[in-house]
Enzyme design. Structure first.
Site, PDB file in Angstrom:
ATOM      1  N   ASN A 217      -2.071  -5.490  -3.121  1.00 30.09           N
ATOM      2  CA  ASN A 217      -1.136  -4.592  -2.450  1.00 30.09           C
ATOM      3  C   ASN A 217       0.074  -4.298  -3.326  1.00 30.09           C
ATOM      4  O   ASN A 217       0.539  -5.161  -4.069  1.00 30.09           O
ATOM      5  CB  ASN A 217      -0.681  -5.207  -1.121  1.00 30.09           C
ATOM      6  CG  ASN A 217      -1.845  -5.435  -0.182  1.00 30.09           C
ATOM      7  OD1 ASN A 217      -2.861  -4.757  -0.267  1.00 30.09           O
ATOM      8  ND2 ASN A 217      -1.707  -6.404   0.705  1.00 30.09           N
TER       9      ASN A 217
ATOM     10  N   ASP B 117       2.951  -3.359  -1.900  1.00 29.71           N
ATOM     11  CA  ASP B 117       4.145  -3.603  -1.086  1.00 29.71           C
ATOM     12  C   ASP B 117       4.750  -4.960  -1.439  1.00 29.71           C
ATOM     13  O   ASP B 117       4.179  -5.736  -2.210  1.00 29.71           O
ATOM     14  CB  ASP B 117       3.803  -3.517   0.408  1.00 29.71           C
ATOM     15  CG  ASP B 117       2.781  -4.572   0.847  1.00 29.71           C
ATOM     16  OD1 ASP B 117       3.064  -5.780   0.693  1.00 29.71           O
ATOM     17  OD2 ASP B 117       1.705  -4.193   1.349  1.00 29.71           O
TER      18      ASP B 117
ATOM     19  N   TYR C   1       4.254   8.602  -3.961  1.00 31.21           N
ATOM     20  CA  TYR C   1       4.725   7.211  -3.994  1.00 31.21           C
ATOM     21  C   TYR C   1       6.125   7.072  -3.402  1.00 31.21           C
ATOM     22  O   TYR C   1       6.450   6.007  -2.852  1.00 31.21           O
ATOM     23  CB  TYR C   1       4.643   6.662  -5.421  1.00 31.21           C
ATOM     24  CG  TYR C   1       3.206   6.411  -5.801  1.00 31.21           C
ATOM     25  CD1 TYR C   1       2.530   5.296  -5.325  1.00 31.21           C
ATOM     26  CD2 TYR C   1       2.503   7.321  -6.580  1.00 31.21           C
ATOM     27  CE1 TYR C   1       1.199   5.080  -5.627  1.00 31.21           C
ATOM     28  CE2 TYR C   1       1.169   7.119  -6.885  1.00 31.21           C
ATOM     29  CZ  TYR C   1       0.523   5.997  -6.407  1.00 31.21           C
ATOM     30  OH  TYR C   1      -0.806   5.787  -6.690  1.00 31.21           O
TER      31      TYR C   1
ATOM     32  N   HIS D 183      -1.892  -4.637  -8.854  1.00 30.46           N
ATOM     33  CA  HIS D 183      -1.894  -3.178  -8.947  1.00 30.46           C
ATOM     34  C   HIS D 183      -0.498  -2.576  -8.995  1.00 30.46           C
ATOM     35  O   HIS D 183      -0.329  -1.384  -8.758  1.00 30.46           O
ATOM     36  CB  HIS D 183      -2.698  -2.585  -7.788  1.00 30.46           C
ATOM     37  CG  HIS D 183      -4.135  -2.983  -7.806  1.00 30.46           C
ATOM     38  ND1 HIS D 183      -4.928  -3.039  -6.673  1.00 30.46           N
ATOM     39  CD2 HIS D 183      -4.936  -3.372  -8.846  1.00 30.46           C
ATOM     40  CE1 HIS D 183      -6.142  -3.439  -7.010  1.00 30.46           C
ATOM     41  NE2 HIS D 183      -6.175  -3.650  -8.312  1.00 30.46           N
TER      42      HIS D 183
ATOM     43  N   GLY E 218      -8.242  -9.822   4.099  1.00 36.42           N
ATOM     44  CA  GLY E 218      -8.038  -8.392   4.275  1.00 36.42           C
ATOM     45  C   GLY E 218      -8.409  -7.520   3.106  1.00 36.42           C
ATOM     46  O   GLY E 218      -7.718  -6.541   2.817  1.00 36.42           O
ATOM     47  N   THR E 219      -9.491  -7.849   2.431  1.00 40.62           N
ATOM     48  CA  THR E 219      -9.946  -6.999   1.328  1.00 40.62           C
ATOM     49  C   THR E 219     -11.451  -6.816   1.400  1.00 40.62           C
ATOM     50  O   THR E 219     -12.176  -7.722   1.804  1.00 40.62           O
ATOM     51  CB  THR E 219      -9.550  -7.585  -0.042  1.00 40.62           C
ATOM     52  OG1 THR E 219     -10.118  -6.788  -1.080  1.00 40.62           O
ATOM     53  CG2 THR E 219      -9.998  -9.022  -0.208  1.00 40.62           C
TER      54      THR E 219
END
Length: 230
Positions: free
Chosen positions: A88, A90, A54, A105, A171-172
């Site tokens: 995501n 980010d 990570y 998440h 986008g999933t």
């Protein structure tokens, strides 16, 4: 009162910024076994390996920038009450300027106590190392929901979906649960959009824009802005 646009995003929206996805043929799972870096058992077995994994992801994040897909979503906030639910970890939505982002998440830029899941601190781009302590004296761990762990934000996410006037999926793969089940909370009759270059199976009527986020999101945003401007 502005209508609500609820947006569910996945790895595909960040891929164009240079963030490695997990499930593509050249993705992170080709380099790492999920059992070795993304479960609590892996962390107990080899915490240094997991922390380093990570740390690498965090370094990569601060070398990239939001892309056009992220930026286009910000345009909607002038016309709608926009809420982004992202799978995501980010912070590219926030860096692009989106103001209501719910992370399912976890977040790379945060760490939390091993002992208390609610003791979360901002770490930005700093590494987490063995011996780094939370305010309660426990070891810091990534603020990430690992496989097999509960998803605390799934309940507020489902409540948002229940209030949607428009719902957009970007986008999933819609294969990761419980996130993939959120579409079932969207009321019947609510217009739904899917932006993804791949064919994604959806069990309800949905307008498909089979393009990458950088170009496809603009088409949906333009359409919704035109509807709001009538």
């Amino acid at each position: 009162m502005k209508k609500k646009v609820i947006i569910l995003t996945g790895a595909g929206i960040s891929a164009e910024s240079g963030i490695s996805t997990f499930r593509d043929s050249d993705g992170l799972w080709e380099q790492y076994r999920v059992e070795d870096v993304a479960t609590h058992e892996a962390y107990v077995r080899n915490p240094a390996l997991v922390l380093n994994f990570y740390n690498e992801r965090r370094h990569q994040l601060y070398e990239v920038e939001p892309n056009e897909g992220h930026r286009q979503l910000v345009r909607l906030e002038k016309y709608y009450d926009v809420h982004i639910i992202t799978q995501n970890i980010d912070n590219l939505h926030e860096r692009a300027g989106s103001t209501n982002v719910l992370h399912l998440h976890g977040e790379l830029g945060k760490a939390r106590s091993e002992r208390d899941d609610n003791l979360i601190i901002e770490i930005g781009d700093r590494d987490i190392k063995l011996g780094d302590k939370a305010p309660d004296g426990a070891q810091l761990r990534p603020h990430i929901v690992w496989f097999g762990e509960a998803v605390p934000n799934i309940e507020p996410a489902s409540h948002l979906c229940e209030k949607a006037d428009y719902f957009i999926v970007i986008g999933t793969s819609m294969n990761v649960y419980p996130a993939a089940g959120l579409i079932h909370y969207v009321p019947r009759g609510v217009p739904c959009y899917l932006v993804d270059p791949k064919a994604v199976p959806i069990s309800r009527p949905i307008k498909i824009v089979q393009e990458k986020a950088g170009t496809g999101v603009k088409k949906v945003v333009d359409e919704l802005i035109a509807l709001a401007s009538k």
